[in-house]
Design a protein around this motif. Structure first.
Motif, mmCIF file in Angstrom:
data_model
loop_
_atom_site.group_PDB
_atom_site.id
_atom_site.type_symbol
_atom_site.label_atom_id
_atom_site.label_comp_id
_atom_site.label_asym_id
_atom_site.label_seq_id
_atom_site.Cartn_x
_atom_site.Cartn_y
_atom_site.Cartn_z
ATOM 1 N N GLY A 186 8.323 -15.847 32.217
ATOM 2 C CA GLY A 186 7.042 -14.947 32.445
ATOM 3 C C GLY A 186 7.319 -14.521 34.079
ATOM 4 N N LEU A 187 6.401 -13.857 34.671
ATOM 5 C CA LEU A 187 5.007 -13.406 33.768
ATOM 6 C C LEU A 187 5.488 -11.995 33.217
ATOM 7 C CD1 LEU A 187 4.359 -15.739 35.785
ATOM 8 C CD2 LEU A 187 2.466 -14.474 36.511
ATOM 9 N N THR A 188 4.852 -10.876 33.537
ATOM 10 C CA THR A 188 4.780 -9.556 32.783
ATOM 11 C C THR A 188 6.372 -9.231 32.933
ATOM 12 O OG1 THR A 188 2.922 -8.794 33.649
ATOM 13 C CG2 THR A 188 4.319 -7.154 32.801
ATOM 14 N N HIS A 189 6.946 -8.937 31.704
ATOM 15 C CA HIS A 189 8.062 -8.216 31.945
ATOM 16 C C HIS A 189 8.602 -7.799 30.742
ATOM 17 C CE1 HIS A 189 9.847 -12.111 31.410
ATOM 18 N NE2 HIS A 189 11.058 -11.805 31.050
ATOM 19 N N GLN A 190 8.990 -6.630 30.536
ATOM 20 C CA GLN A 190 9.662 -5.814 29.273
ATOM 21 C C GLN A 190 11.014 -5.177 29.666
ATOM 22 O OE1 GLN A 190 7.202 -4.462 26.448
ATOM 23 N NE2 GLN A 190 8.779 -2.744 25.662
ATOM 24 N N LEU A 191 12.218 -5.686 29.240
ATOM 25 C CA LEU A 191 13.204 -5.268 29.506
ATOM 26 C C LEU A 191 13.845 -4.236 28.360
ATOM 27 C CD1 LEU A 191 14.958 -8.643 30.391
ATOM 28 C CD2 LEU A 191 13.593 -7.207 31.954
ATOM 29 N N GLN A 192 13.085 -3.989 27.329
ATOM 30 C CA GLN A 192 13.590 -3.123 26.259
ATOM 31 C C GLN A 192 12.738 -2.044 25.918
ATOM 32 O OE1 GLN A 192 16.298 -5.692 23.813
ATOM 33 N NE2 GLN A 192 14.914 -7.371 24.371
ATOM 34 N N GLY A 193 13.383 -1.018 25.460
ATOM 35 C CA GLY A 193 12.622 0.034 24.592
ATOM 36 C C GLY A 193 11.729 1.143 25.859
ATOM 37 N N ALA A 194 11.039 1.964 25.172
ATOM 38 C CA ALA A 194 10.539 2.838 26.151
ATOM 39 C C ALA A 194 9.446 2.484 26.939
ATOM 40 C CB ALA A 194 10.270 4.186 25.355
ATOM 41 N N ARG A 195 9.069 1.143 26.590
ATOM 42 C CA ARG A 195 7.880 0.760 27.594
ATOM 43 C C ARG A 195 8.497 -0.547 28.599
ATOM 44 N NH1 ARG A 195 2.449 -3.028 26.707
ATOM 45 N NH2 ARG A 195 4.264 -4.564 25.934
ATOM 46 N N ALA A 196 9.960 -0.396 28.982
ATOM 47 C CA ALA A 196 10.622 -1.039 29.660
ATOM 48 C C ALA A 196 10.186 -0.990 30.908
ATOM 49 C CB ALA A 196 12.256 -0.847 29.570
ATOM 50 N N GLY A 197 10.150 -2.011 31.939
ATOM 51 C CA GLY A 197 9.603 -1.787 33.419
ATOM 52 C C GLY A 197 7.861 -1.976 33.299
ATOM 53 N N PHE A 198 7.326 -2.459 31.958
ATOM 54 C CA PHE A 198 5.884 -2.524 31.965
ATOM 55 C C PHE A 198 5.465 -3.760 33.181
ATOM 56 C CE2 PHE A 198 2.549 -5.060 29.789
ATOM 57 C CZ PHE A 198 1.556 -4.220 30.061
ATOM 58 N N MET A 199 4.583 -3.302 33.848
ATOM 59 C CA MET A 199 3.920 -4.206 34.809
ATOM 60 C C MET A 199 2.488 -4.352 34.495
ATOM 61 S SD MET A 199 6.299 -5.564 36.726
ATOM 62 C CE MET A 199 5.036 -6.604 37.708
ATOM 63 N N ASN A 200 1.899 -5.716 34.570
ATOM 64 C CA ASN A 200 0.599 -5.826 34.272
ATOM 65 C C ASN A 200 -0.041 -6.864 35.384
ATOM 66 O OD1 ASN A 200 -2.049 -6.101 33.554
ATOM 67 N ND2 ASN A 200 -1.666 -6.290 31.388
ATOM 68 N N ARG A 201 -0.049 -6.569 36.766
ATOM 69 C CA ARG A 201 -0.252 -7.314 37.738
ATOM 70 C C ARG A 201 -1.732 -7.989 37.484
ATOM 71 N NH1 ARG A 201 3.020 -3.621 39.684
ATOM 72 N NH2 ARG A 201 4.469 -3.969 41.521
ATOM 73 N N GLU A 202 -2.654 -7.155 36.924
ATOM 74 C CA GLU A 202 -3.829 -8.186 36.991
ATOM 75 C C GLU A 202 -3.997 -9.105 35.955
ATOM 76 O OE1 GLU A 202 -7.077 -5.089 35.866
ATOM 77 O OE2 GLU A 202 -6.687 -3.930 37.728
ATOM 78 N N ALA A 203 -3.339 -8.804 34.878
ATOM 79 C CA ALA A 203 -3.082 -10.142 33.740
ATOM 80 C C ALA A 203 -2.371 -11.136 34.258
ATOM 81 C CB ALA A 203 -2.432 -9.542 32.339
ATOM 82 N N ASP A 204 -1.422 -10.871 35.102
ATOM 83 C CA ASP A 204 -0.716 -11.839 35.731
ATOM 84 C C ASP A 204 -1.338 -12.903 36.501
ATOM 85 O OD1 ASP A 204 1.955 -11.176 34.392
ATOM 86 O OD2 ASP A 204 2.654 -10.053 36.365
ATOM 87 N N LYS A 205 -2.154 -12.034 37.541
ATOM 88 C CA LYS A 205 -3.041 -12.777 38.491
ATOM 89 C C LYS A 205 -3.971 -13.516 37.422
ATOM 90 C CE LYS A 205 -2.015 -9.852 42.233
ATOM 91 N NZ LYS A 205 -2.508 -8.543 42.917
ATOM 92 N N ALA A 206 -4.670 -12.981 36.501
ATOM 93 C CA ALA A 206 -5.684 -13.584 35.765
ATOM 94 C C ALA A 206 -4.901 -14.954 34.939
ATOM 95 C CB ALA A 206 -6.263 -12.913 34.450
ATOM 96 N N TRP A 207 -3.870 -14.754 34.499
ATOM 97 C CA TRP A 207 -3.102 -15.904 33.738
ATOM 98 C C TRP A 207 -2.845 -17.077 35.065
ATOM 99 C CZ3 TRP A 207 -0.802 -17.575 29.599
ATOM 100 C CH2 TRP A 207 -0.074 -18.659 29.434
ATOM 101 N N LEU A 208 -2.437 -16.792 36.164
ATOM 102 C CA LEU A 208 -2.431 -17.981 37.069
ATOM 103 C C LEU A 208 -3.729 -18.481 37.625
ATOM 104 C CD1 LEU A 208 0.286 -16.177 39.590
ATOM 105 C CD2 LEU A 208 0.665 -18.020 38.047
ATOM 106 N N ALA A 209 -4.705 -17.618 37.408
ATOM 107 C CA ALA A 209 -6.247 -18.237 38.167
ATOM 108 C C ALA A 209 -6.624 -18.967 36.912
ATOM 109 C CB ALA A 209 -7.119 -17.245 38.047
ATOM 110 N N GLU A 210 -6.325 -18.691 35.646
ATOM 111 C CA GLU A 210 -6.855 -19.323 34.368
ATOM 112 C C GLU A 210 -6.283 -20.185 33.943
ATOM 113 O OE1 GLU A 210 -10.120 -16.392 32.556
ATOM 114 O OE2 GLU A 210 -8.292 -15.445 32.538
ATOM 115 N N ILE A 211 -5.082 -20.353 33.886
ATOM 116 C CA ILE A 211 -4.131 -21.360 33.181
ATOM 117 C C ILE A 211 -4.758 -23.051 33.527
ATOM 118 C CG2 ILE A 211 -2.251 -21.595 34.820
ATOM 119 C CD1 ILE A 211 -1.879 -21.555 31.069
#
Lengths: 287, 128
Positions: free
Chosen positions: A190-215
């Motif tokens: 991780g964290l956010t990444h999508q390497l394939q398909g039309a959603r490639a390059g998807f980024m979710n900074r908010e979810a990433d930061k929440a993950w780091l804060a909450e894990i």
């Protein structure tokens, strides 16, 4: 009894290794990322672990699609660096904590986890990069490793709940180990990444930061997620984050987040790190 | 312990597909197997040399469909993924004529590389 000194979560993006190979650490694109790992390197240098248990996924390097183990466990004395297609990287091979690995093999099978047991296997960036981020580029690695491979490439991938249970089992295996080693557990990917398909390059900074804060304080939230929620929130390859749950479940319910770091994008990925210590350990040290 | 919602991801993919997000499921693995196998073979230096020396002849060693063959020769990343290519394997083809993974990402989305870096990844625009 062996001592569990902490749990670390970290990205394992291959471009990080390439940046190190090319000496790009101080370029504007990479400096903020690498600087964030300086405290992590200090932490681990002070902690001096003997064994690093690393949960990661092979990226179509040691395993092809002809045989895909959902879980595999390395039991080797030594692990060579694999050629992923660009030539073998010039970093030292890894020494294996083979005795502990065989102990874990017993514990896993007795606990009804049934890994592929790997006596000879080469390791890719999924394990190389976390080791480089925490230990730098030594001539020889200062720890022995126990690699645990999780299939996150070919569906069906394992569920977050199963990863959690594996972490609980790992903790029991550490506690039942007769050795005196200091042990650190790494959950990687991780964290956010999508390497394939039309959603490639998807980024979710908010979810990433929440993950780091909450894990650390609130891991049940993620343990109870579906695989779809991981794919949807963190991208198809970001679902690798389920492997951090193994590390988290190996720790106590109460942990202290000693540090965390986030930088995006590293190549196409939200890159992050967290270091956790058991609260009980912190209290003991203060006393 | 149970998940908060039913988990429907399985070997045949997700029952509720996630938009624009191909999962490497049974169908994908089946469709792309030979192409991924060819790409996987490039982890060997000798095979990389053979591929570089005569790409057509190298591809003859594997049972690629005509569409897969054309996609590999054209380095059409969008098409390779559509035909069952998995990024971790087909990426090895890019080692022969190096290009950044972000350019492969942009190609799959059908965006200019620079636009992809800015609009998808949130980097600062460097040119224009």
């Amino acid at each position: 009894m062996a001592e569990l000194i902490g749990g670390c979560g970290t990205s394992h993006v291959p471009s990080i290794g390439i940046a190190l190979d090319r000496g790009l650490q101080d370029t504007p694109d990479w400096k903020p990322f690498f600087d964030g790992y300086i405290p992590a390197k200090q932490w681990i240098a002070e902690q001096k672990p003997d064994i690093a248990i690393v949960i990661f996924n092979d990226h179509g390097n040691a395993f092809f699609l002809d045989r895909v183990p959902t879980l595999a466990l390395g039991v080797a004395e030594e692990y060579q660096i694999i050629d992923e297609g660009w030539g073998k990287r010039d970093i030292p091979s890894f020494k294996g904590a083979a005795d502990f690995s065989w102990h874990l093999a017993d514990a896993m099978v007795e606990g009804h986890f049934d890994p592929l047991i790997c006596r000879e296997i080469e390791l890719d960036h999924g394990i190389q990069v976390p080791m480089e981020l925490f230990f730098g580029r030594p001539e020889e690695w200062p720890v022995k490793i126990v690699p645990i491979f999780v299939n996150t490439v070919q569906y069906p991938i394992p569920t977050p709940q199963r990863m959690w249970e594996l972490g609980q089992l790992l903790r029991k295996a550490i506690e039942s180990w007769a050795g005196e080693e200091r042990i650190v557990v790494f959950g990687t990917g991780g964290l956010t990444h999508q390497l394939q398909g039309a959603r490639a390059g998807f980024m979710n900074r908010e979810a990433d930061k929440a993950w780091l804060a909450e894990i650390g304080p609130n891991p049940e939230k993620y343990r109870d997620w579906t695989r779809e929620q991981f794919v949807e929130t963190f991208g198809s390859e970001g679902a690798e984050l389920i492997m951090w749950l193994v590390m988290r479940a190996a720790m106590d319910a109460d942990v202290r987040t000693v540090m965390s770091h986030y930088y995006a994008p590293a190549s196409m990925t939200g890159a992050g790190m967290v270091v956790l210590e058991n609260e009980a350990l912190a209290t003991e040290e203060a006393a | 312990m149970s998940a908060s919602k039913p988990d429907t991801l399985a070997s045949d993919g997700a029952k509720t597909p996630i938009p624009d997000t191909p999962l490497f499921d049974r169908a994908g693995s089946h469709r792309g197997y030979e192409m991924n196998k060819m790409a996987m073979s490039l982890v060997s230096a000798a095979n990389r040399e053979a591929f570089a020396a005569d790409e057509e002849a190298y591809l003859d060693r594997y049972k690629l469909s005509p569409e897969q063959r054309a996609a590999v020769l054209a380095r059409d990343w969008q098409e390779m993924v559509r035909l069952g290519g998995n990024i971790f394997y087909i990426l090895k083809i890019s080692a022969l004529d190096p290009m950044p993974v972000t350019a492969i990402g942009a190609a799959q989305v059908g965006m200019e590389h620079e636009d992809f870096l800015v609009e998808r990844l949130g980097k600062e625009r460097k040119n224009g």
